[in-house]
Design an enzyme around this catalytic site. Sequence first.
Site, mmCIF file in Angstrom:
data_model
loop_
_atom_site.group_PDB
_atom_site.id
_atom_site.type_symbol
_atom_site.label_atom_id
_atom_site.label_comp_id
_atom_site.label_asym_id
_atom_site.label_seq_id
_atom_site.Cartn_x
_atom_site.Cartn_y
_atom_site.Cartn_z
ATOM 1 N N GLY A 177 17.920 23.403 10.773
ATOM 2 C CA GLY A 177 19.226 23.733 11.317
ATOM 3 C C GLY A 177 20.328 22.805 10.853
ATOM 4 O O GLY A 177 21.461 23.241 10.598
ATOM 5 N N ILE A 178 20.030 21.502 10.754
ATOM 6 C CA ILE A 178 21.047 20.545 10.313
ATOM 7 C C ILE A 178 21.467 20.851 8.880
ATOM 8 O O ILE A 178 22.662 20.862 8.556
ATOM 9 C CB ILE A 178 20.514 19.104 10.416
ATOM 10 C CG1 ILE A 178 20.273 18.727 11.879
ATOM 11 C CG2 ILE A 178 21.493 18.114 9.782
ATOM 12 C CD1 ILE A 178 19.513 17.433 12.056
ATOM 13 N N VAL B 88 20.567 11.247 8.057
ATOM 14 C CA VAL B 88 20.749 11.557 9.484
ATOM 15 C C VAL B 88 19.455 12.112 10.066
ATOM 16 O O VAL B 88 19.467 12.742 11.119
ATOM 17 C CB VAL B 88 21.898 12.562 9.702
ATOM 18 C CG1 VAL B 88 23.249 11.929 9.395
ATOM 19 C CG2 VAL B 88 21.690 13.831 8.862
ATOM 20 N N ARG C 166 15.373 10.672 9.777
ATOM 21 C CA ARG C 166 14.564 9.572 10.288
ATOM 22 C C ARG C 166 14.559 8.464 9.242
ATOM 23 O O ARG C 166 14.455 8.725 8.035
ATOM 24 C CB ARG C 166 13.125 10.022 10.586
ATOM 25 C CG ARG C 166 12.988 10.934 11.795
ATOM 26 C CD ARG C 166 13.296 10.200 13.096
ATOM 27 N NE ARG C 166 13.049 11.016 14.284
ATOM 28 C CZ ARG C 166 13.962 11.752 14.894
ATOM 29 N NH1 ARG C 166 15.191 11.811 14.397
ATOM 30 N NH2 ARG C 166 13.659 12.432 15.988
ATOM 31 N N ASP D 105 22.616 6.844 9.685
ATOM 32 C CA ASP D 105 22.621 6.904 11.145
ATOM 33 C C ASP D 105 21.253 6.558 11.698
ATOM 34 O O ASP D 105 21.095 6.363 12.894
ATOM 35 C CB ASP D 105 23.034 8.299 11.631
ATOM 36 C CG ASP D 105 23.228 8.340 13.140
ATOM 37 O OD1 ASP D 105 23.994 7.500 13.657
ATOM 38 O OD2 ASP D 105 22.612 9.193 13.807
ATOM 39 N N GLU E 163 13.994 0.628 13.467
ATOM 40 C CA GLU E 163 15.090 1.033 14.332
ATOM 41 C C GLU E 163 14.788 0.601 15.766
ATOM 42 O O GLU E 163 13.699 0.898 16.259
ATOM 43 C CB GLU E 163 15.277 2.556 14.271
ATOM 44 C CG GLU E 163 16.541 3.036 14.929
ATOM 45 C CD GLU E 163 16.776 4.534 14.732
ATOM 46 O OE1 GLU E 163 16.871 5.232 15.767
ATOM 47 O OE2 GLU E 163 16.862 4.992 13.572
ATOM 48 N N HIS F 275 22.284 5.497 15.316
ATOM 49 C CA HIS F 275 21.630 6.737 15.761
ATOM 50 C C HIS F 275 22.472 7.446 16.822
ATOM 51 O O HIS F 275 21.993 7.776 17.916
ATOM 52 C CB HIS F 275 20.230 6.445 16.288
ATOM 53 C CG HIS F 275 19.296 7.616 16.144
ATOM 54 N ND1 HIS F 275 17.955 7.468 15.878
ATOM 55 C CD2 HIS F 275 19.507 8.968 16.215
ATOM 56 C CE1 HIS F 275 17.377 8.659 15.814
ATOM 57 N NE2 HIS F 275 18.304 9.587 16.011
ATOM 58 N N ALA G 267 24.558 10.212 15.888
ATOM 59 C CA ALA G 267 25.052 11.483 15.365
ATOM 60 C C ALA G 267 25.099 12.551 16.443
ATOM 61 O O ALA G 267 25.932 13.456 16.399
ATOM 62 C CB ALA G 267 24.186 11.947 14.199
#
Length: 305
Positions: free
Chosen positions: A136-137, A216, A218, A242, A247, A266, A268
Amino acid sequence: MLPDAEPSIVEAVRLGGGSIGALDDATRGIVWVAADGDGALEAVLARHPGIEWVQLPWAGVDAFAQVLAAEASHGSRRIWTSAKGAYAQPVAEHALALALAVLREFPMRARATTWQADERGRSLFGASVTVLGAGGIAVELLRLLEPFGVRTTVVRRDGASRVPGAHATVGFDRLGEALADAEVLFVAAALTEQTRGMIDADALSTLPEGAVVVNVARGAIIDAAALDASLRAGHLGGAGLDVTDPEPLPAGHPLWSAPNCLITPHVADTVEMTTPLFARRVTENTAAFVSGGPLRGVVDPVLGY
């Protein structure tokens, strides 16, 4: 709803025609609204094997890799859904913002304390763009990129399935070909064993000099040390991240000071953005589950996304 009954999501279930009750042998579905670091979800499913559907809270499901792997090994027929696609708009918007900022050298400009009248900065218009991932992104990002007249190549697991809006769609086996002329690389793929470390030193060196990398998805999809080395060597023209590996990215990590590297923590898709979007997904899937219709964001435990 576990581990806690989030009021907005409780209402979303009700709007979909479902009802919230205590976990027992009559429970048919679970909406899981937290991480699963202690294996709590797997324990719930072991105690209640009659559960038919599990809705997970995020677009990525790598945090649930252990329980999904167990499902795959047992040949379970339970339906799993995630929020994949639900948060596409804010994440794609953030990816575009990072790309534009890095192309225009904003990391340097934002830190400047004196007027620096140089000629640094590039335009996105007419650029050659590669997108790793086809969810979807990626689809939403392709839509946002249309006004810039870019030439887009999407790299996905199944290269035979064309992504609408992309000029070309290729499989993972043709990644090098897709990187060779990419002025901007957007990473928007799910983290799986196949994609972990996929953008390594070799992949980065395949990108043309001055290319920009935006992640954006992982952090672990990109080799952080190789990325830092490529930025400092001047091969890459910049990076917008992002997500990072590790992390949170610790203070003092080399990427914080890498040339033309812009890092956001992170964000977004913030809670303010995602809460109503997740609620909408829960309502849609509850209605589908109750009526026997198709659910959105179905996860394949074997593939891991």
